[in-house]
Scaffold this active site. Structure first.
Site, PDB file in Angstrom:
ATOM      1  N   HIS A 183      -7.471   1.103   5.991  1.00  0.00           N
ATOM      2  CA  HIS A 183      -6.888   1.758   7.167  1.00  0.00           C
ATOM      3  C   HIS A 183      -5.409   2.077   6.923  1.00  0.00           C
ATOM      4  CE1 HIS A 183     -10.111  -0.395   9.728  1.00  0.00           C
ATOM      5  NE2 HIS A 183     -10.344   0.904   9.835  1.00  0.00           N
ATOM      6  N   CYS A 277      -4.059  -5.794  13.065  1.00  0.00           N
ATOM      7  CA  CYS A 277      -5.518  -5.629  13.119  1.00  0.00           C
ATOM      8  C   CYS A 277      -6.162  -6.481  14.218  1.00  0.00           C
ATOM      9  CB  CYS A 277      -6.154  -6.009  11.782  1.00  0.00           C
ATOM     10  SG  CYS A 277      -5.803  -4.885  10.430  1.00  0.00           S
TER      11      CYS A 277
END
Length: 285
Positions: A183, A277
Site C-alpha cells: 500500500h 494501518c
C-alpha cells in the site's frame, strides 16, 4: 440556538487531512490475527514464527490507551475468527473531508471485514458511499484539496477514476507503486502541511519529484521501510506515534520539531502493517 440543536447539521465523518487532531477512530483487536495466506514480503519473512496473539493484543491495547489519553474516541468493531487481517481497519474504508467511502477489497481473506464495518455504519446512521472497483484505504492519503492514491495490487485506476468523478473539487494524484509494495502508506505518509515520510525507491523519479513539489521529505531507509517505518500515525498537535525500534528515523522526525511517541507494535508488524494501518479515522479536527 444551541450548537447541539438538531437544526444544526453536524457531519459524522470529517477528515480534511492526515495530521489534524484525531477525535474519532475505528479499531479491531488482533485477537484472531494469524499469517495464513502470504500477501506481502513482511508476512513471508515471519510465516514460520507467526503471531504471538497475547503479545499482539497487549501491544494493541497500549496503542489504543495512548489514542484515548490524547483525546480520541475509539470505536471497537467486533473481531471475527474468520478474519485474520481484521486489525488493519485502515484498508476497509476511508474518510475524505465529510464523505466516507467503504472500500472494495481485492482479496477473499479480507472482503468479509467490510460487512462488519457497514453494519456499524448503518447502526450508527453514518452515511457512506460504496466503491465498486478495487481500492483499499491504505492507498489513500488526504491533504486538503490534494488526494494522493497509490496504484497497487489492491487499488486500480478504475477505482481512482470513480473517485475523481465523485470528487471533482479535489486534485487526485496517482502514484504507481513497485510490485512488492502493498500500500501507499507503507512508503509515503504525510505528517504535516510541510513534511512527509518517504521511501524513495518505491517511486519513479517523476513521481518522487511530484511529492517533493508539495512536501519537504524525511527519507526512510530500506531497513526502516521493512519495519513499517513510514506507517506512523499523526494524532494532532505535532504528535506522531511511531515504532520504538526505528530510533534513527524517530530522531530525524524529532529534529523537524515533532513530538514522537514511541510504542512497540513489533508483533503486529509481522503481518505487514503498523500504526496507520491499525486505525480508520472518522473525525479529525
Amino acid at each position: 440556538m444551541s450548537l447541539n440543536s438538531p437544526l444544526v447539521p453536524k457531519s459524522k465523518t470529517h477528515c480534511p487531512n492526515e495530521y489534524g487532531k484525531l477525535k474519532k477512530v475505528v479499531v479491531v483487536s488482533p485477537e484472531n490475527m494469524q499469517i495464513n495466506e502470504i500477501i506481502n514480503e513482511t508476512q513471508k519473512h515471519f510465516l514460520k514464527e507467526n503471531i504471538n496473539i497475547d503479545k499482539a493484543v497487549l501491544q494493541h491495547k497500549n496503542f489504543v490507551d495512548t489514542l484515548e489519553k490524547n483525546g480520541a474516541e475509539v470505536i471497537h468493531l467486533r473481531p471475527s475468527p474468520e478474519f485474520n487481517e481484521q486489525v488493519f481497519t485502515r484498508d476497509i474504508g476511508f474518510t475524505i473531508h465529510d464523505q466516507f467511502f467503504v472500500a472494495s477489497m481485492n482479496t477473499d481473506v479480507r472482503r468479509g471485514e467490510v460487512k462488519t464495518l457497514k453494519n456499524w455504519l448503518e447502526e450508527n446512521d453514518v452515511p457512506y458511499s460504496e466503491l465498486l472497483h478495487s481500492i483499499e484505504g491504505g492507498d489513500v492519503l488526504v491533504d486538503e484539496e490534494n488526494i494522493w492514491i497509490g496504484v497497487s495490487g489492491r487499488t486500480n485506476q478504475l477505482a481512482i477514476q470513480s473517485l475523481r468523478n465523485q470528487l471533482p473539487q479535489f486534485t487526485v494524484h496517482e502514484l504507481p507503486l513497485k510490485e512488492e509494495i502493498l500500500h501507499l502508506d507503507c512508503v509515503f505518509t504525510i505528517i504535516s502541511e510541510e513534511w512527509a515520510l518517504v521511501y524513495p525507491p518505491a517511486f519513479s523519479k517523476e513521481d518522487l519529484e511530484s511529492i517533493k513539489e508539495h512536501y519537504n521529505i524525511i527519507t526512510v531507509s530500506d531497513e526502516e521501510q521493512f519495519q513499517m517505518g513510514p506507517n506512523v500515525l499523526v494524532i494532532g498537535d505535532g504528535k506522531i506515534i511511531s515504532l520504538t525500534q526505528n530510533q534513527d528515523m524517530n530522531e530525524r522526525i524529532r529534529s523537524k520539531g515533532f513530538d514522537v511517541i514511541e510504542l512497540d507494535l513489533s508483533e503486529i508488524i509481522k503481518s505487514g502493517g503498523s500504526f496507520r494501518c491499525c486505525t480508520l479515522p472518522l473525525i479529525r479536527e
